[in-house]
Design an enzyme around this catalytic site. Structure first.
Site, PDB file in Angstrom:
ATOM      1  CG  HIS A 263      -1.773   1.205   1.399  1.00 20.45           C
ATOM      2  ND1 HIS A 263      -3.091   1.228   0.991  1.00 20.45           N
ATOM      3  CD2 HIS A 263      -1.517   2.429   1.911  1.00 20.45           C
ATOM      4  CE1 HIS A 263      -3.602   2.432   1.247  1.00 20.45           C
ATOM      5  NE2 HIS A 263      -2.664   3.184   1.806  1.00 20.45           N
ATOM      6  CD  GLU A 264       1.513   3.542   3.764  1.00 17.11           C
ATOM      7  OE1 GLU A 264       1.642   4.613   3.143  1.00 17.11           O
ATOM      8  OE2 GLU A 264       0.511   3.287   4.467  1.00 17.11           O
ATOM      9  CG  HIS A 267       0.370   6.331  -0.536  1.00 16.48           C
ATOM     10  ND1 HIS A 267      -0.648   7.106  -1.032  1.00 16.48           N
ATOM     11  CD2 HIS A 267      -0.167   5.632   0.507  1.00 16.48           C
ATOM     12  CE1 HIS A 267      -1.760   6.880  -0.314  1.00 16.48           C
ATOM     13  NE2 HIS A 267      -1.495   5.992   0.617  1.00 16.48           N
ATOM     14  CD  GLU A 293      -5.085   6.454   0.823  1.00 17.12           C
ATOM     15  OE1 GLU A 293      -5.087   5.223   0.651  1.00 17.12           O
ATOM     16  OE2 GLU A 293      -4.317   7.028   1.618  1.00 17.12           O
TER      17      GLU A 293
END
Lengths: 498, 498
Positions: A263-264, A267, A293
């Site tokens: 997830h990170e 980003h 997101e």
């Protein structure tokens, strides 16, 4: 004009320098700082944010920006957009009294420290007075910025330009209408998915090694990015050449850090691929939380929980955890990472129930910022909504209202971005699939063409375009949450053999 | 007066805030920052140091300080000393042109990045142009500050108030006269010490665990201190409640990180025990590099390499490295950590040869700052002096002139502090032994009474007293290097059975 441009650039560079220093201090404070360092950090942030505020609201910046905007036609696209955005934030900031603004920076710093401790102790009362200050400031700030609009709409607009409660009510109604029956079907008719093989301890140093593997798989440039450890994972970008992701390792929850890293890294991939020409400008960062997101959740869920991606990581997991993974097949792992199950913790939630977690926060923030409820009532309302939307009983505040860091950081209106982002991601996938066999690409182990596609459509633009415009151009049509419902339906019908 | 005091405090707080932010950025950049983050750090440090400089040389601060000093009798001891030190640094800073000062901050930042890379590549030529800038600035700065004094004396005074080449020449002559024959005796007549059991790989994650053990043993408060990893270990204190030590783990050199942790924990112990009443003032830090090194080297050598301390760590080493330590006795470990052997790397040097490493640097700095040699000549001179003082051939610049970070950080005149510090430490030990059975205390595993003793004599005073005065009061007599010679003679006579 050239002189004005030069002064404008110098002022923006200075403002960025203060932001850079403050972000670095923040990063340090939530990754490696010993607890008692916090007091001095608060004082230093007070001094720096006061200087930043003075610069950001200075007459010099105002007159420069005004002059640039008066000659907008003569400006390059980057400077023109910078002047536009500067004017916007100028107009906002100018309306907030400096003493309140400076005090708020220090309050946020204190609140973050207290939240960390309150969460560990599951002690909401300890955190409440700090949260009250932040809520009060945000309510006031929204009124200062635009007394005509409902305060929560003003805050939503901060995270996703153009977002309103009206739009979100409609969006969440659609999502709810799609997700709730699908989840019901999964729970009642879906096959049973075995996750018992995950109920073991996975050594943290091996998990650290696995994170390195994931970052390599996701093509994160080692010279420009790094991973840290913190309570609540986040990504922070100082420049496009210095992007940090963070994670939190739990020995007994392998998937927690695994998917937080993906997830990170999503980003980070966005930030690392901003156009070089924007790098040293104020446009050199992701355009909105919703778009951000969309990227983190695209990699985490659409890519990361696909059968093909699971195929890529399975071998490495077996290599690092030979005993723990003994007898576990690739298919079992695939099913386990996609198990849908109403639960307590948003960050651990599956792809299907995730939007319901966000809805709880949305409903609460709406009421809280409107002043319909007060901070003291949050735990009760939180627990009621979890029961209503997810059917679960919240045992304590640590697993309830204290679980997320956002409010302690003063972010009210951020949460909806997660759900909007998931919906953007599903729509982007459908366009990408018209041009590329996305999952064959994942299967090959080379994610670069996918990153390149997104770089061309999204990343390289930084803040040059508005979020709605950006998504619409990338997709060739306006945003439509139906793609998200369709994606979830197709995926969970397959996973659960409905 | 009360108003003046208030303004004075506010200005100092602001200056401290800038220093705090810059130190945090520095710490981040040498512990966790990805390489390419450096460019933006340089720019931000440029902006912050400019502001800091403006504040530190402002008319407002000048007039406040002047007024306070005019009424010194009415001031409390802390404010009086702060005013005195502020005036001193004010007078110095005022003489340095701001543009040169700001440029220098950025040059240092760049030079540090380049040095890290140059060291890895063993490429002095890559580092040389950056070092030249720093040398030039330091020569100029010394002349700006006091055109009457030899420039190197001005720099020495920065690190150890009152230190001069005249004093150091005399000090080093004594040390040389004591150490050289002792080392000769060790090499010719000393028993052979076996260190072959250290020539193994010691897993880094176990070394990390061992560092935690050491920090606990040294009573470092977890809520106020932390350990990081870097190329070249150092300690940095943001406040007395946020002190960081760093280390560098080498799989094939167990003792390297072990003693660097004890050394840095010594620095940290000093900072962590500054008097609370000084904590938020500019006096809340160690008074000089010499006194600081006296503490780091006291713990590293006098305590850390004692038979009693080795007894404390032996069991934990056996627990963490059962295979590697198999068959190794406590006595073997004690002898191994005390083996004297001319070598290439200062930070890995034993207690006896260490001062010779410092002398090489002292001789070079004297000539370099005086302009008698230039940067390009450093590698050659370095290698010649290592041959002359230590009898070793330097194979490459990585193991030679590039080994230390000090010059890349703009520190010229720091190195002598290490030798002076060792000598202070030996004299402090002799006084401590009159009042306490120091090594029985070490043997008990409870170092607190030793820390308390030093807190009363040294730590609590922060910058309230001058270094010479502090040492003289603590010891009850003026500084005398004979204690150091005597200590080394006694210790190495015993270790080597001379």
């Amino acid at each position: 004009m050239e002189n004005t441009k030069k002064t404008f650039r110098e002022l923006l560079d200075k403002i960025q320098a203060y932001g850079h220093a403050m972000s670095k201090m923040y990063y340090d404070s939530v990754t490696v700082m010993p607890k008692r360092g916090n007091e001095a950090v608060g004082r230093t942030l007070g001094v720096l944010s006061e200087e930043e505020y003075k610069l950001s609201t200075s007459e010099e910046l105002k007159s420069c920006t005004k002059e640039l905007l008066a000659h907008k036609d003569e400006l390059d696209a980057i400077t023109a957009r910078e002047a536009e955005l500067t004017w916007e934030s100028f107009s906002k900031l100018e309306k907030i009294p400096m003493d309140e603004y400076v005090q708020y920076q220090m309050d946020v710093n204190t609140a973050q420290g207290v939240w960390h401790e309150a969460k560990v102790k599951s002690d909401f009362a300890m955190f409440a007075p700090h949260l009250e200050k932040l809520v009060k400031f945000n309510r006031n700030m929204a009124r200062y910025i635009d007394p005509e609009k409902p305060p929560y709409d003003v805050l939503l607009d901060e995270y996703e330009k153009g977002m309103t409660m009206e739009k979100l009510d409609e969006f969440f109604a659609k999502v709810r209408a799609g997700v709730v029956p699908l989840l019901k079907a999964v729970m009642e008719r879906g096959r049973k998915i075995d996750v018992s093989f995950l109920e073991k301890d996975f050594a943290i140093d091996k998990q650290r090694e696995f994170s390195e593997f994931l970052m390599k798989l996701m093509r994160m440039d080692k010279e420009r990015s790094a991973i840290g450890e913190t309570e609540h994972p986040f990504t922070i970008n100082f420049t496009k050449n210095d992007v940090r992701i963070t994670t939190h390792y739990h020995e007994d929850m392998l998937l927690s850090s695994l998917y937080s890293v993906v997830h990170e890294a999503g980003h980070a991939t966005y930030e690392l691929n901003i156009g070089d020409e924007l790098a040293m400008t104020t446009l050199g960062t992701g355009v909105s939380m919703g778009v951000h997101e969309s990227q983190s959740r695209f990699y985490e869920n659409i890519i990361g929980r696909s059968r093909e991606f699971v195929g890529l990581i399975y071998g490495e997991l077996v290599r690092l955890f030979p005993q723990e993974m003994e007898g576990v097949t690739e298919e079992q792992l695939y099913l386990a990472v996609n198990r849908a199950q109403p639960s307590l913790i948003r960050t651990e939630a599956d792809e299907l129930t995730y939007a319901l977690h966000v809805m709880v926060r949305y409903e609460i923030e709406k009421k809280l910022i409107a002043g319909e409820i007060e901070v003291a009532e949050l735990p009760k309302l939180w627990n009621e909504l979890y029961k209503e939307y997810l059917g679960v009983d919240v045992p304590d505040d640590k697993n309830g209202v204290l679980q997320d860091s956002h409010w302690s950081g003063g972010s009210f209106g951020y949460f909806p971005s997660y759900a909007i982002g998931s919906a953007y991601a599903a729509q982007l996938l459908s366009v990408m699939e018209e041009e590329m066999d996305v999952f064959a690409q994942v299967k090959s182990g080379d994610l670069q063409p996918i990153i390149d596609w997104l770089t061309c459509r999204i990343y390289k633009f930084g803040c040059l375009k508005k979020p709605g415009e950006l998504i619409e151009q990338a997709c060739g049509k306006p945003f439509d949450p139906q793609y998200y419902i369709d994606y979830l339906t197709k995926k969970f019908t397959e996973v659960y053999k409905l």
